[in-house]
Design an enzyme around this catalytic site. Sequence first.
Site, short mmCIF file in Angstrom:
data_model
loop_
_atom_site.label_atom_id
_atom_site.label_comp_id
_atom_site.label_asym_id
_atom_site.label_seq_id
_atom_site.Cartn_x
_atom_site.Cartn_y
_atom_site.Cartn_z
N ASP A 96 -22.28 35.31 91.06
CA ASP A 96 -21.85 34.80 92.36
C ASP A 96 -20.96 33.57 92.17
O ASP A 96 -21.39 32.57 91.59
CB ASP A 96 -23.08 34.41 93.20
CG ASP A 96 -22.67 33.95 94.58
OD1 ASP A 96 -22.47 34.82 95.44
OD2 ASP A 96 -22.50 32.73 94.79
N TYR A 112 -16.26 26.12 94.02
CA TYR A 112 -17.08 25.62 92.92
C TYR A 112 -16.23 25.05 91.78
O TYR A 112 -16.76 24.48 90.83
CB TYR A 112 -18.01 26.73 92.38
CG TYR A 112 -18.95 27.33 93.41
CD1 TYR A 112 -19.18 26.70 94.64
CD2 TYR A 112 -19.60 28.54 93.18
CE1 TYR A 112 -20.02 27.27 95.59
CE2 TYR A 112 -20.45 29.10 94.12
CZ TYR A 112 -20.65 28.46 95.33
OH TYR A 112 -21.49 29.03 96.25
N LYS A 128 -15.70 33.58 97.36
CA LYS A 128 -15.77 33.17 98.77
C LYS A 128 -14.50 32.45 99.21
O LYS A 128 -13.92 31.67 98.43
CB LYS A 128 -16.98 32.23 98.98
CG LYS A 128 -18.27 32.78 98.42
CD LYS A 128 -19.49 31.96 98.73
CE LYS A 128 -20.67 32.46 97.92
NZ LYS A 128 -20.76 31.90 96.58
N HIS A 187 -16.92 31.66 103.38
CA HIS A 187 -17.91 30.72 102.82
C HIS A 187 -18.71 29.99 103.90
O HIS A 187 -19.92 29.81 103.80
CB HIS A 187 -17.18 29.72 101.92
CG HIS A 187 -18.03 29.10 100.86
ND1 HIS A 187 -17.54 28.68 99.65
CD2 HIS A 187 -19.35 28.83 100.83
CE1 HIS A 187 -18.52 28.18 98.93
NE2 HIS A 187 -19.63 28.25 99.62
#
Length: 319
Positions: free
Chosen positions: A48, A53, A82, A115
């Site tokens: 994921d 990130y 996302k 997201h």
Amino acid sequence: MAASTVPLVKFNNGLSIPILGLGTWQSKPGEVREAVRDAIDIGYRHIDCAHLYFNEKEVGDAIRDKINSGVVKREDLFITSKLWNTYHRPDLVEKAVQISLDDLQLDYLDLYLIHWPMAYKEGSDPFPEDGKGKIIYSDVDYVDTWKAMEKLVAKGLVKSIGLSNFNTKQVQRVLDAAKIKPVTNQVECHPYLFQKKLHSFCKERGITLTAYSPLGSPQRPWAKPGDINVLDTPIIKTIAAKYNKSPAQVLIRCVIDRGIIVIPKSTTKSRIAENFDVFDFKLTPQDLEQIGSLDCNGRLIPQAEGREHKDHPFAHGDE
Ligand code: A2P
């Protein structure tokens, strides 16, 4: 434990996802490459990821390594990313997925999620501020974003599309306008935020739930001494002792036994292995009831900086 023995969850479009995946939020770029390599060696096939990130390039390097060395084929893997809040404007959605695809060195994603429902001002800054510490919002409606997400499926850039951090009303608004139904809603889920209502709401509409922060995200940067530490909960420790398992394994199993997809994060090899070793025991309905009794709307990931946004999913009492 072989990868092939991880149960699959079927989506409403006929495709499937391994019920357990590796989370990569807060995985530092210097650590995540090795973590993803280790995870694939251990048997994980579901990773994921997210643009936000700031580590998709390193995740991509690890995936590429494992494909090039013949450990896995692309089609054996399930990779999620996302769409960040600054890319909600429909004309930016394809550009955003292309950035993630390039970083991950892939030509398609298995799953792409919105997201958060809130749109932020478009541009290169992921948290555009007004100079007084307030985020500048954009008025793009996530329903219009969804229509642009649907086009990515038609173009073959993503196999499935879904949501993350959407409340019941927001899920319903998307469903009312959707040509392609979301396959999942990825949300915070652990004993203190059991998500009973959202889970049954989504299930009734053929949408799976995916649990992030199943261990209570002990490294969340805003945690203060004395705040909830899910791994340290006495009931969880007692149940863990009964099965000769760790608290983390009980927390992960608890999500799996509810039929919810789960993505614990770790960059520590021994924990990545521990978190995967959860298929040789099962919790009883009584265990699950006991764990569910801890539910207290104990949200640990409040996304505080977007609270005033009209589409913030849980700042306005719309769970
Ligand atoms: P680390 O990455 O240093 O191993 P969540 O998935 O709920 O967000 O939790 C992730 C956090 O939990 C990370 O800080 C991770 O640390 C830690 N963690 C992951 N697996 C375990 C485990 N089996 N036991 C204890 N802590 C864990």
